[in-house]
Design a protein around this motif. Sequence first.
Motif, PDB file in Angstrom:
ATOM      1  N   ASN A  77      51.155  57.638  35.153  1.00 27.51           N
ATOM      2  CA  ASN A  77      49.898  57.049  35.557  1.00 27.51           C
ATOM      3  C   ASN A  77      49.637  55.827  34.396  1.00 27.51           C
ATOM      4  N   VAL A  78      49.129  54.636  34.837  1.00 23.88           N
ATOM      5  CA  VAL A  78      49.070  53.755  33.801  1.00 23.88           C
ATOM      6  C   VAL A  78      47.509  53.026  33.686  1.00 23.88           C
ATOM      7  N   GLY A  79      46.831  53.581  34.633  1.00 18.13           N
ATOM      8  CA  GLY A  79      45.472  52.945  34.571  1.00 18.13           C
ATOM      9  C   GLY A  79      45.184  51.925  35.653  1.00 18.13           C
ATOM     10  N   ILE A  80      44.055  51.611  36.112  1.00 20.34           N
ATOM     11  CA  ILE A  80      43.525  50.667  36.818  1.00 20.34           C
ATOM     12  C   ILE A  80      43.936  49.310  36.553  1.00 20.34           C
ATOM     13  N   PRO A  81      43.665  48.729  35.466  1.00 21.25           N
ATOM     14  CA  PRO A  81      43.954  47.246  35.080  1.00 21.25           C
ATOM     15  C   PRO A  81      45.582  47.191  35.018  1.00 21.25           C
ATOM     16  N   LYS A  82      46.078  47.876  34.436  1.00 17.22           N
ATOM     17  CA  LYS A  82      47.645  47.839  34.363  1.00 17.22           C
ATOM     18  C   LYS A  82      48.493  47.948  35.617  1.00 17.22           C
ATOM     19  N   ASN A  83      47.975  48.872  36.712  1.00 15.48           N
ATOM     20  CA  ASN A  83      48.439  48.904  37.922  1.00 15.48           C
ATOM     21  C   ASN A  83      48.084  47.536  38.724  1.00 15.48           C
ATOM     22  N   ARG A  84      47.020  47.033  38.498  1.00 12.99           N
ATOM     23  CA  ARG A  84      46.765  45.948  39.270  1.00 12.99           C
ATOM     24  C   ARG A  84      47.680  44.741  38.880  1.00 12.99           C
ATOM     25  N   ASN A  85      47.707  44.754  37.614  1.00 11.28           N
ATOM     26  CA  ASN A  85      48.492  43.596  36.690  1.00 11.28           C
ATOM     27  C   ASN A  85      50.013  43.898  37.264  1.00 11.28           C
ATOM     28  N   SER A  86      50.647  45.099  37.374  1.00 15.11           N
ATOM     29  CA  SER A  86      51.976  45.092  37.819  1.00 15.11           C
ATOM     30  C   SER A  86      51.939  44.660  39.449  1.00 15.11           C
TER      31      SER A  86
ATOM     32  N   VAL B 277      44.457  32.873  38.477  1.00 12.28           N
ATOM     33  CA  VAL B 277      44.434  34.049  37.906  1.00 12.28           C
ATOM     34  C   VAL B 277      45.464  34.551  36.524  1.00 12.28           C
ATOM     35  N   LYS B 278      46.638  33.942  37.116  1.00 14.58           N
ATOM     36  CA  LYS B 278      47.787  34.053  35.964  1.00 14.58           C
ATOM     37  C   LYS B 278      47.129  33.232  34.548  1.00 14.58           C
ATOM     38  N   ALA B 279      46.695  32.052  34.662  1.00 14.26           N
ATOM     39  CA  ALA B 279      46.000  31.380  33.425  1.00 14.26           C
ATOM     40  C   ALA B 279      44.941  32.063  32.740  1.00 14.26           C
ATOM     41  N   ALA B 280      44.119  32.915  33.672  1.00 16.57           N
ATOM     42  CA  ALA B 280      43.086  33.633  32.984  1.00 16.57           C
ATOM     43  C   ALA B 280      43.616  34.942  32.287  1.00 16.57           C
ATOM     44  N   GLY B 281      44.937  35.149  32.445  1.00 18.07           N
ATOM     45  CA  GLY B 281      45.423  36.420  31.912  1.00 18.07           C
ATOM     46  C   GLY B 281      45.520  37.559  32.521  1.00 18.07           C
TER      47      GLY B 281
ATOM     48  N   HIS C 107      39.807  45.786  28.388  1.00 17.39           N
ATOM     49  CA  HIS C 107      38.195  46.009  28.980  1.00 17.39           C
ATOM     50  C   HIS C 107      38.528  46.862  30.278  1.00 17.39           C
ATOM     51  N   TYR C 108      38.875  48.169  29.977  1.00 19.21           N
ATOM     52  CA  TYR C 108      39.441  49.029  31.061  1.00 19.21           C
ATOM     53  C   TYR C 108      38.498  49.335  31.993  1.00 19.21           C
TER      54      TYR C 108
ATOM     55  N   LEU D   3      37.794  39.156  34.453  1.00 21.86           N
ATOM     56  CA  LEU D   3      38.618  38.382  35.399  1.00 21.86           C
ATOM     57  C   LEU D   3      37.707  37.218  35.956  1.00 21.86           C
ATOM     58  N   THR D   4      36.848  37.806  36.661  1.00 24.97           N
ATOM     59  CA  THR D   4      35.834  36.907  37.309  1.00 24.97           C
ATOM     60  C   THR D   4      35.186  35.851  36.559  1.00 24.97           C
ATOM     61  N   LEU D   5      34.513  36.257  35.252  1.00 23.59           N
ATOM     62  CA  LEU D   5      34.045  35.578  34.307  1.00 23.59           C
ATOM     63  C   LEU D   5      34.953  34.482  33.668  1.00 23.59           C
ATOM     64  N   ARG D   6      36.155  34.846  33.573  1.00 20.11           N
ATOM     65  CA  ARG D   6      37.343  33.782  33.137  1.00 20.11           C
ATOM     66  C   ARG D   6      37.380  32.649  34.226  1.00 20.11           C
TER      67      ARG D   6
END
Length: 305
Positions: free
Chosen positions: A71-80, A168-172, A178-179, A186-189
Amino acid sequence: MLPPRISVIVTSYNQQEYLREAIESAINQTVAAFEIIVADDHSTKDGSIETIREYVERYPGLVRGLFQEKNVGIPKNRNSALQMVRGDYIAILDGDDRLLPGFVERHGAALTANPQVHVSYSNRYDINQLGERRSHDHGPQPSGGVLAYVARGRKGILRSMVAKYDLVKAAGFLDEDHYHYDGFILTLRLAKLTPFVYLPDPLMEKREHAGGTSKGISLSEKERCFQDVLAEVMRVTVDLPERDKRTISKSWLDKISQLYLESKIEEGNWSGAWMELARRVIRDPRRIKANLKMVRDILSRAGHT
C-alpha cells in the motif's frame, strides 16, 4: 483536428463493491476512451484485483492493470498510473465514482473547440450515503484564467477534470507531500500553466463518504495541512496582483482560524477558543454575529448544549 486521446485512470483500494461500476462507466462512453488504466493500491480485503484482471482479459488493448506490491497511498498510486499513460489527455477517477456516458465525448469536444485551453472541468453529481443525487455546482463557474479562483480554495475539480498530459507532467504530477490535498495542488499548478474551460452539465458522479481520507484526519492535522497548502498557494500565485493575493491569503487564513477554533473546542480548551474568537472579531468586527453563529454551530456538532 483530431479529437484528443483521453486516458482514464481509475484508482482502486478495497472498493470491489463499487469498482466494477467505475470501470464499466469508463468503458461505456459515447466516444471511447483511448485507454483505461486501473491502479490498485494493494487491495487485500476483497476481490478487487481479480475484478481488474477480469476486465484486462475482456478488453485487451483498452483496459490495463497496475498492481502495487504494498500500500503506497493515493498520490503515489495515481502517479504510478500516470507513468503508464500513452494518451494526450488524462482523467482521474476514484474507484467508487462513475463517469456519465458523455464524459469523454463532451470534454473532448470542449477541448477541440478551444485549442488554446488544455484543461476542461465540469459540473458533477454528488451521491450521499442514502443514494440521493444532487448537482454539485448551482451556478456558473469560470472559464479562462482561473488561477485566482482556484487559489481561493476551489477544491474538487480533479474529480471532473480532463487535463493535457504534458502539462500534468510539467506540474510534477500529484504532489506526494500534500497527501490529503494532492488533487487541489495539481489543479492549482495547472491553473497557472493554462486556461480552463467549464462545462455546466454534470458529467460524472462522486460518492460522498463520511470516512474519506481528508475527512478522517483530526482538526489539528487538517489545520497543519492547510498551513502547508497556503504556503504552496502563495508560492504559485506570487505573480498575481496584490489585491488578489490579499483575498486569497485572507480566505485561507480564515479557514485555518476556524479549524484552530474548532480544535480548541474539541479539546475542551475554552480559553484558547475564546482567545481565537476574540482575534477573529478584532480582525473583522463586522462579522461578530457570523462568528458567534459559527461557534454555536461548532458546539452543536460537538454535542454541547
